[in-house]
Scaffold this active site. Structure first.
Site: not given
Length: 463
Positions: A82, A299-300, A343-344, A369, A371
């Site tokens: 988000e 992994p998420r 991360m990132g 996502n 996209l």
């Protein structure tokens, strides 16, 4: 109230039911609060940031002097996705109004880290001016939200996607603060959940000044839950306008050095429990036909990095963790799997891959996502659980940029792309063209919300 026409008896009864439902919800929230705090502390074992800044979650914030007055806008983004989606909108709003300052809230530490990454130059800090300020979102209790709003006095609230908190909206409505739901998406599964608490959900959805839905199906579900027809528009997904910037040249070069261009490389991104073992097994069999292939496994959730590392350790595959490089540069060139335990950085690994499997889709989690890899020109593969991005996945499939697989066909699909790399490049280019053709949602959203971004009246009434 927004309308001056008298209520019917049925309307008054419905409003009364809504107030009682919100009161019961608030009492339940208070009862569950100790468990919520314990959960934050427990998650802090792996991510220590969960154990910090708890005062902000009760509405205690200390804003810089520049964030006083009537020029503050409150933008809420739950977590990483988000926040990324909000970036282009926030930059557009800052460009529209030179006096505007934005308080951006997130729920998770990973969302907070994403704010710091995307807006490092704009964030206000001690001794440094800026037009953005980050805080953790206040709990949905009247005291917390009133305390938060009393401190920042926002001229409007912008909520990203579908984060609906009844007390937030009730307090904003009582203080004549416009509230907008931006980039709203609502799957059928989520809609069923809201229907179970219709008396609580309907007043909340009706309280939004305007809702900008991603697609017609989202709008239909929102209307069925109580959203007002005149306050609802289909504006498309602002994720098409999301900035895909790869401006960290040091990281970009590191990934390029580790992931050889001549290797067939596929990435399994944002994976969940039950998916990692599957892709590990698929890759082990893929190596029998394509010995040089590389799997990048992402992994998420950070608290699962060690568990996935354990799965790889018990497999026949050699693997390297992202945090082992650059201390031990060059290890990936001889490894079968790169486990990204950072991360990132996902976009940089997408860029270096030939094929992207987007996770959360071979388990009943709705998918993540697609996209981002499509915008980078990568062929996309997903399982059939796509309800979080149903409309976008359908359109990408129609454009020839996304293939839907099941647990049995994933291996054959990955093998096919490894055998014929040109197919992946062709599908990737179709995806890139699709993303470019669908940009423009930011402009449509701004048309709906800019007229309402004015200072709230001085007279207020408490909820």
């Amino acid at each position: 109230m927004r309308h001056s026409a008298p209520h019917s008896a049925a309307g008054s009864e419905g409003a009364s039911d809504g107030r009682w439902a919100r009161l019961a919800y608030t009492q339940l929230f208070r009862l569950l609060l100790p468990i919520m705090l314990l959960r934050l502390w427990w998650r802090g074992r792996v991510q220590p940031a969960y154990r910090s800044r708890w005062r902000e979650r009760f509405g205690f914030i200390s804003l810089p002097t520049a964030f006083r007055g009537d020029s503050v806008l409150w933008v809420h983004a739950v977590s990483v996705g988000e926040t990324q989606a909000a970036e282009a909108l926030i930059r557009a709003l800052l460009a529209q109004d030179a006096a505007l300052a934005i308080v951006i809230t997130t729920t998770t530490p990973t969302g907070a880290a994403q704010v710091r990454k995307l807006f490092a130059a704009d964030l206000a800090a001690e001794g440094r001016p800026g037009r953005l300020f980050h805080s953790y979102a206040p709990f949905d209790m009247p005291g917390s939200i009133k305390r938060f709003i009393g401190e920042c006095r926002p001229r409007a609230l912008l909520v990203m996607e579908t984060e609906v908190w009844p007390n937030w909206l009730a307090v904003c409505q009582s203080r004549a603060i416009p509230a907008y739901l931006i980039n709203a998406r609502l799957s059928e599964r989520s809609a069923r959940g809201y229907r179970r608490i219709q008396r609580l959900a309907e007043p909340a959805f009706r309280a939004f000044t305007h809702i900008c839905a991603q697609a017609g199906a989202d709008a239909d579900r929102l209307l069925a839950l109580g959203a007002r027809t005149e306050a609802l528009s289909v504006t498309g997904s602002i994720k098409f306008d999301q900035s895909i910037s790869l401006d960290d040249e040091t990281l970009r070069q590191l990934v390029a050095n580790e992931v050889a261009a001549e290797r067939f490389t596929w990435i399994a991104a944002s994976t969940h429990e039950g998916e990692e073992q599957l892709v590990i097994d698929v890759h082990a069999r893929l190596l029998q036909q394509h010995p040089g292939a590389l799997l990048i496994l992402v992994p998420r959730h950070p608290d699962r990095f060690d568990r996935v590392d354990g799965l790889l350790a018990r497999s026949s595959l050699s693997h390297v963790r992202r945090t082992q490089i650059p201390d031990q540069a060059g290890l990936v060139r001889t490894a079968d799997v790169l486990l990204v335990d950072s991360m990132g950085e996902l976009l940089y690994f997408y860029e270096r891959s030939d094929l992207a499997f987007v996770g959360g889709s071979l388990v009943n989690n709705g998918g993540h996502n697609p996209l981002e890899p499509a915008a980078l020109g990568k062929a996309v593969v997903m399982g059939d659980s796509q309800f979080n991005f149903a409309d976008i996945c359908s359109q990408l499939s129609g454009a020839g940029a996304l293939l839907t697989v099941d647990r049995l066909s994933l291996e054959a699909t990955v093998s096919s792309f490894a055998q014929t790399p040109g197919l992946a490049r062709e599908a990737g280019e179709k995806g890139r063209a699709f993303v470019v053709a669908n940009r423009g949602a930011i402009g449509r959203v701004c048309e709906r919300i800019l007229p309402g971004l004015r200072p709230p009246p001085a007279t207020i009434t408490e909820s």
